[in-house]
Design a protein around this motif. Sequence first.
Motif, short mmCIF file in Angstrom:
data_model
loop_
_atom_site.label_atom_id
_atom_site.label_comp_id
_atom_site.label_asym_id
_atom_site.label_seq_id
_atom_site.Cartn_x
_atom_site.Cartn_y
_atom_site.Cartn_z
N ARG A 1 0.82 -1.21 0.00
CA ARG A 1 0.00 0.00 0.00
C ARG A 1 0.86 1.27 0.00
O ARG A 1 0.42 2.32 -0.46
N LYS A 2 2.10 1.18 0.48
CA LYS A 2 3.02 2.31 0.38
C LYS A 2 3.39 2.54 -1.08
O LYS A 2 3.49 3.68 -1.54
N GLN A 3 3.60 1.43 -1.81
CA GLN A 3 3.90 1.54 -3.23
C GLN A 3 2.69 2.10 -3.99
O GLN A 3 2.85 2.91 -4.92
N VAL B 1 -6.59 -0.90 2.37
CA VAL B 1 -5.88 -0.83 1.09
C VAL B 1 -5.44 0.60 0.77
O VAL B 1 -4.33 0.81 0.25
N PHE B 2 -6.26 1.58 1.09
CA PHE B 2 -5.97 2.96 0.68
C PHE B 2 -5.43 3.82 1.83
O PHE B 2 -5.45 5.05 1.75
N LYS B 3 -4.92 3.18 2.85
CA LYS B 3 -4.44 3.87 4.04
C LYS B 3 -3.30 4.84 3.76
O LYS B 3 -3.15 5.87 4.42
N GLU B 4 -2.44 4.53 2.78
CA GLU B 4 -1.27 5.35 2.51
C GLU B 4 -1.51 6.39 1.42
O GLU B 4 -0.58 7.09 1.00
N PHE B 5 -2.74 6.53 0.98
CA PHE B 5 -3.04 7.50 -0.08
C PHE B 5 -3.11 8.91 0.50
O PHE B 5 -3.54 9.12 1.63
N ILE C 1 -3.70 -6.59 -7.47
CA ILE C 1 -4.27 -6.47 -8.82
C ILE C 1 -4.24 -5.01 -9.29
O ILE C 1 -3.86 -4.72 -10.43
N ILE C 2 -4.61 -4.10 -8.40
CA ILE C 2 -4.59 -2.68 -8.76
C ILE C 2 -3.17 -2.22 -9.10
O ILE C 2 -2.93 -1.61 -10.15
N TYR C 3 -2.23 -2.57 -8.22
CA TYR C 3 -0.85 -2.11 -8.42
C TYR C 3 -0.23 -2.75 -9.67
O TYR C 3 0.41 -2.06 -10.47
N GLU C 4 -0.42 -4.04 -9.83
CA GLU C 4 0.16 -4.74 -10.97
C GLU C 4 -0.38 -4.19 -12.28
O GLU C 4 0.38 -3.95 -13.23
N THR C 5 -1.67 -3.95 -12.34
CA THR C 5 -2.29 -3.46 -13.57
C THR C 5 -1.83 -2.04 -13.90
O THR C 5 -1.45 -1.75 -15.04
#
Length: 289
Positions: A37-39, A74-78, A254-258
């Motif tokens: 999630r940092k990435q 999932v979106f904690k680091e946004f 899946i989100i990051y890879e895509t």
Amino acid sequence: MKEVNSNDYKIVSKIELQNLKTKIVVEDAEKKLKKLRKQLGKLQDTLYAHGKYAVLICLQGMDTAGKDSLVREVFKEFNVRGVEVHSFKVPTALEKKHDYLWRHYIALPTRGKFGVFNRTHYENVLVTRVHPNYILGENLPDITTVNAVDDAFWDKRFEQINAFEKHIAENGTLIFKFFLNLSKGEQKHRLLRRLEKQEKNWKFSPSDLKERKLWDKYQECYEDALNKTSKPHAPWYAIPADDKPSARYIVAHIIYETLSNFKDIKAPELDKEIASNLKLYKETLKNEK
């Protein structure tokens, strides 16, 4: 288990829900998610600077499937300015004065931002299909009785949803649709937990039990929706949801890879004049009195 492969969860051909897994345990899922999630947060910063794509995350699933906690983890680091979450409840009086997609359209993320739909426009072919009398509340010109809400009506609504998604995809919105596939047994466990833990009581409603009795009908409607609306530009992913940490990690992966495959998503190059004068700007600031 082996490393997550996004294609294992993407719906690319006709599926039967009864044949899909509801539980997969990813080793060290929480630890892996913390790193990932940092990435994702850094990628979101780049997406914002790039400013040409919007990302729409759609979350659907039976009650207690874990949608709320997934959004939180999932979106904690946004950066909070880069993500907007919308949870669509029963339509308001104003929303009912418009077509059923209006409230979803005006909530779409702008370019450079993530938008999360926690319950989505698919409620209009799921809850309303299980309870077709709700359609009468939309005050549609040609629908005056429940009998008019037939198969042809739902086929037309699927066409409209597919057209809506195709339109926004062609105009720069990257769409991810996640179905959190929960087992009936795990839902029972989670509902009991809501009743047994005082801090969870507020989440329980007697209507949860009424809807649970319609489990099979909901599964039938979900299966039809997944099969009719999973498209290359707006794919569905069926995520085993019985193990929450694993489900969260799989979605994040899946989100990051895509998004990482979009090589054009990168920070804009610095203006040449500014770049050539960086040293001067630094010195100006350092020499301020």
